[in-house]
Design a protein around this motif. Structure first.
Motif, PDB file in Angstrom:
ATOM      1  N   LEU A 110       0.262   7.553  -6.402  1.00 23.27           N
ATOM      2  CA  LEU A 110       1.252   6.206  -6.157  1.00 23.27           C
ATOM      3  C   LEU A 110       0.407   5.942  -4.947  1.00 23.27           C
ATOM      4  O   LEU A 110      -0.002   4.650  -4.477  1.00 23.27           O
ATOM      5  CB  LEU A 110       2.623   6.264  -5.885  1.00 23.27           C
ATOM      6  CG  LEU A 110       3.417   5.010  -5.700  1.00 23.27           C
ATOM      7  CD1 LEU A 110       2.927   4.046  -6.810  1.00 23.27           C
ATOM      8  CD2 LEU A 110       4.865   5.600  -5.738  1.00 23.27           C
ATOM      9  N   ARG A 111       0.248   6.847  -3.916  1.00 22.60           N
ATOM     10  CA  ARG A 111      -0.287   6.416  -2.675  1.00 22.60           C
ATOM     11  C   ARG A 111      -1.793   5.890  -2.718  1.00 22.60           C
ATOM     12  O   ARG A 111      -2.204   4.632  -2.053  1.00 22.60           O
ATOM     13  CB  ARG A 111      -0.182   7.316  -1.603  1.00 22.60           C
ATOM     14  CG  ARG A 111       1.117   8.054  -0.987  1.00 22.60           C
ATOM     15  CD  ARG A 111       0.936   8.843   0.286  1.00 22.60           C
ATOM     16  NE  ARG A 111       0.565  10.183  -0.185  1.00 22.60           N
ATOM     17  CZ  ARG A 111       1.397  10.977  -0.720  1.00 22.60           C
ATOM     18  NH1 ARG A 111       2.730  10.937  -0.647  1.00 22.60           N
ATOM     19  NH2 ARG A 111       1.080  12.314  -1.133  1.00 22.60           N
TER      20      ARG A 111
ATOM     21  N   CYS B 182      -2.855   4.170  -5.441  1.00 21.00           N
ATOM     22  CA  CYS B 182      -2.993   3.154  -6.129  1.00 21.00           C
ATOM     23  C   CYS B 182      -2.725   1.975  -5.117  1.00 21.00           C
ATOM     24  O   CYS B 182      -3.236   0.942  -4.969  1.00 21.00           O
ATOM     25  CB  CYS B 182      -1.980   3.154  -7.057  1.00 21.00           C
ATOM     26  SG  CYS B 182      -2.418   4.106  -8.733  1.00 21.00           S
ATOM     27  N   ARG B 183      -1.706   2.547  -4.260  1.00 18.93           N
ATOM     28  CA  ARG B 183      -1.343   1.237  -3.216  1.00 18.93           C
ATOM     29  C   ARG B 183      -2.309   0.907  -2.111  1.00 18.93           C
ATOM     30  O   ARG B 183      -2.475  -0.146  -1.781  1.00 18.93           O
ATOM     31  CB  ARG B 183       0.054   1.711  -2.398  1.00 18.93           C
ATOM     32  CG  ARG B 183       1.109   1.715  -3.027  1.00 18.93           C
ATOM     33  CD  ARG B 183       2.403   2.221  -2.528  1.00 18.93           C
ATOM     34  NE  ARG B 183       3.790   2.417  -3.221  1.00 18.93           N
ATOM     35  CZ  ARG B 183       4.753   2.791  -2.998  1.00 18.93           C
ATOM     36  NH1 ARG B 183       4.652   3.990  -2.082  1.00 18.93           N
ATOM     37  NH2 ARG B 183       5.662   2.873  -3.465  1.00 18.93           N
TER      38      ARG B 183
ATOM     39  N   GLU C 182      -3.201  -3.162  -6.472  1.00 19.71           N
ATOM     40  CA  GLU C 182      -1.487  -3.559  -6.097  1.00 19.71           C
ATOM     41  C   GLU C 182      -0.933  -3.360  -7.664  1.00 19.71           C
ATOM     42  O   GLU C 182      -0.027  -2.838  -7.910  1.00 19.71           O
ATOM     43  CB  GLU C 182      -1.471  -4.970  -5.720  1.00 19.71           C
ATOM     44  CG  GLU C 182      -0.156  -5.054  -5.364  1.00 19.71           C
ATOM     45  CD  GLU C 182       0.449  -6.533  -4.731  1.00 19.71           C
ATOM     46  OE1 GLU C 182       1.301  -6.965  -4.807  1.00 19.71           O
ATOM     47  OE2 GLU C 182      -0.744  -7.257  -4.534  1.00 19.71           O
TER      48      GLU C 182
ATOM     49  N   ALA D 176      -0.604   0.023  -8.857  1.00 18.76           N
ATOM     50  CA  ALA D 176       0.704   0.484  -7.986  1.00 18.76           C
ATOM     51  C   ALA D 176       1.990   0.112  -8.758  1.00 18.76           C
ATOM     52  O   ALA D 176       2.823   0.971  -9.184  1.00 18.76           O
ATOM     53  CB  ALA D 176       0.719   0.130  -6.441  1.00 18.76           C
TER      54      ALA D 176
ATOM     55  N   GLU E 279       4.679   2.452 -10.891  1.00 21.47           N
ATOM     56  CA  GLU E 279       6.023   2.402 -10.282  1.00 21.47           C
ATOM     57  C   GLU E 279       6.939   2.197 -11.471  1.00 21.47           C
ATOM     58  O   GLU E 279       8.254   2.538 -11.840  1.00 21.47           O
ATOM     59  CB  GLU E 279       6.193   1.284  -9.142  1.00 21.47           C
ATOM     60  CG  GLU E 279       5.873   1.728  -8.021  1.00 21.47           C
ATOM     61  CD  GLU E 279       5.840   0.655  -6.797  1.00 21.47           C
ATOM     62  OE1 GLU E 279       6.462  -0.507  -7.231  1.00 21.47           O
ATOM     63  OE2 GLU E 279       5.242   0.781  -5.745  1.00 21.47           O
TER      64      GLU E 279
ATOM     65  N   SER F  47       6.008   4.942   1.373  1.00 27.57           N
ATOM     66  CA  SER F  47       6.348   3.756   1.271  1.00 27.57           C
ATOM     67  C   SER F  47       6.190   2.969   2.681  1.00 27.57           C
ATOM     68  O   SER F  47       5.565   1.966   2.680  1.00 27.57           O
ATOM     69  CB  SER F  47       7.510   3.363   0.365  1.00 27.57           C
ATOM     70  OG  SER F  47       7.548   1.952   0.248  1.00 27.57           O
TER      71      SER F  47
ATOM     72  N   ASP G 218       2.597   3.329   3.952  1.00 26.95           N
ATOM     73  CA  ASP G 218       1.673   2.046   3.167  1.00 26.95           C
ATOM     74  C   ASP G 218       1.787   0.637   3.094  1.00 26.95           C
ATOM     75  O   ASP G 218       0.924  -0.133   2.727  1.00 26.95           O
ATOM     76  CB  ASP G 218       1.591   2.512   1.566  1.00 26.95           C
ATOM     77  CG  ASP G 218       1.105   3.860   1.312  1.00 26.95           C
ATOM     78  OD1 ASP G 218       0.277   4.521   2.180  1.00 26.95           O
ATOM     79  OD2 ASP G 218       1.563   4.642   0.486  1.00 26.95           O
TER      80      ASP G 218
ATOM     81  N   ASN H 223      -3.120  -3.731   0.753  1.00 30.59           N
ATOM     82  CA  ASN H 223      -2.851  -3.271  -0.777  1.00 30.59           C
ATOM     83  C   ASN H 223      -3.938  -3.484  -1.685  1.00 30.59           C
ATOM     84  O   ASN H 223      -3.721  -3.264  -2.950  1.00 30.59           O
ATOM     85  CB  ASN H 223      -1.907  -4.573  -1.393  1.00 30.59           C
ATOM     86  CG  ASN H 223      -0.568  -3.996  -1.005  1.00 30.59           C
ATOM     87  OD1 ASN H 223       0.036  -2.627  -0.527  1.00 30.59           O
ATOM     88  ND2 ASN H 223       0.216  -4.887  -0.362  1.00 30.59           N
TER      89      ASN H 223
END
Length: 239
Positions: free
Chosen positions: A136-137, A139-140, A144, A147, A151, A170, A173, A178
């Motif tokens: 997830l980190r 992807c962020r 975007e 991410a 999610e 979160s 980031d 993004n």
């Protein structure tokens, strides 16, 4: 006694196999199991010299089978034919720069694969909690849309529980870039999202859109991101 034990084991294995089949293919799977069971009974009766019991039973049940068998075969074979059709509308595919997701319309199950990055080639179902947060980190920081898609997957699989572990990451980031977002959908991507074949009619597009929104609208446990992509796919195809 050994024969009874074998029958119980076979029945349990068959039940587990049947439960693991997609909902859209269970009718065909049941028919296959019934045919295999019938063949097994015939072989067993022939081996034990009791085949005449089978013929006696068939003669007794013939009037009933004559009425029911045609409709059963039509239903079963129809289910198998539907299962082999490419993109019958039972699945939708949504891709981003990093992830490729598949949604089964019947079961509502979402599955995914990583197509880019350090974990490329891995299935989301095989990741640990730590690996999910790491992905997830990533992807962020890179994309975007990826991410948001991840999610959505985490929300459908774990509910809100994963967000407590992600709170610190979160915050870190949010101040970062993004990354790039994907452009407008093309026709092929729109068809994949709605689970349609090229040349789908206006009515088919509208029905597919309505069906997916019923399952993935934010008010029904879906996500704003997927709802937006579904709406975008409809607009792309209808012009």
């Amino acid at each position: 006694m050994p024969l009874t034990l074998v029958a119980i084991v076979v029945a349990v294995v068959a039940w587990i196999w049947l439960r693991n089949q997609p909902a859209s293919q269970r009718n065909a799977a049941i028919l296959k199991l019934a045919l295999l069971a019938g063949i097994g009974v015939v072989v067993l009766l022939a081996a034990t010299g009791r085949l005449h019991f089978l013929f006696a039973g068939l003669a007794f049940l013939y009037p009933l089978l004559r009425r029911l068998l045609p409709s059963l075969l039509r239903g079963g074979l129809g289910g198998m034919a539907g299962g082999t059709k490419a993109k019958s509308g039972n699945q939708s595919h949504v891709s981003s720069d990093i992830l490729e997701m598949t949604l089964d319309h019947d079961s509502g199950t979402m599955s995914g694969k990583i197509i880019k990055g350090p974990m490329e080639g891995r299935e989301l179902a095989d990741l640990s909690e730590t690996e999910f947060l790491e992905l997830l980190r990533y992807c962020r920081g890179q994309d975007e849309d990826s991410a948001r898609l991840l999610e959505t997957y985490l929300d459908r699989r774990f509910g809100d529980s994963w967000r407590a572990d992600d709170a610190a990451a979160s915050e870190n980031d949010q101040s970062g870039d993004n990354g790039n977002t994907s452009g407008p959908l093309n026709e092929s991507e729109a068809l994949d999202i709605l689970g349609l074949e090229p040349g789908a009619s206006r009515e088919e597009i509208i029905k597919a859109h309505r069906r997916m929104m019923q399952k993935l609208h934010p008010d029904h446990g879906g996500s704003n991101y997927l709802a937006a992509r579904i709406n975008e796919a409809k607009e792309c195809l209808l012009g």
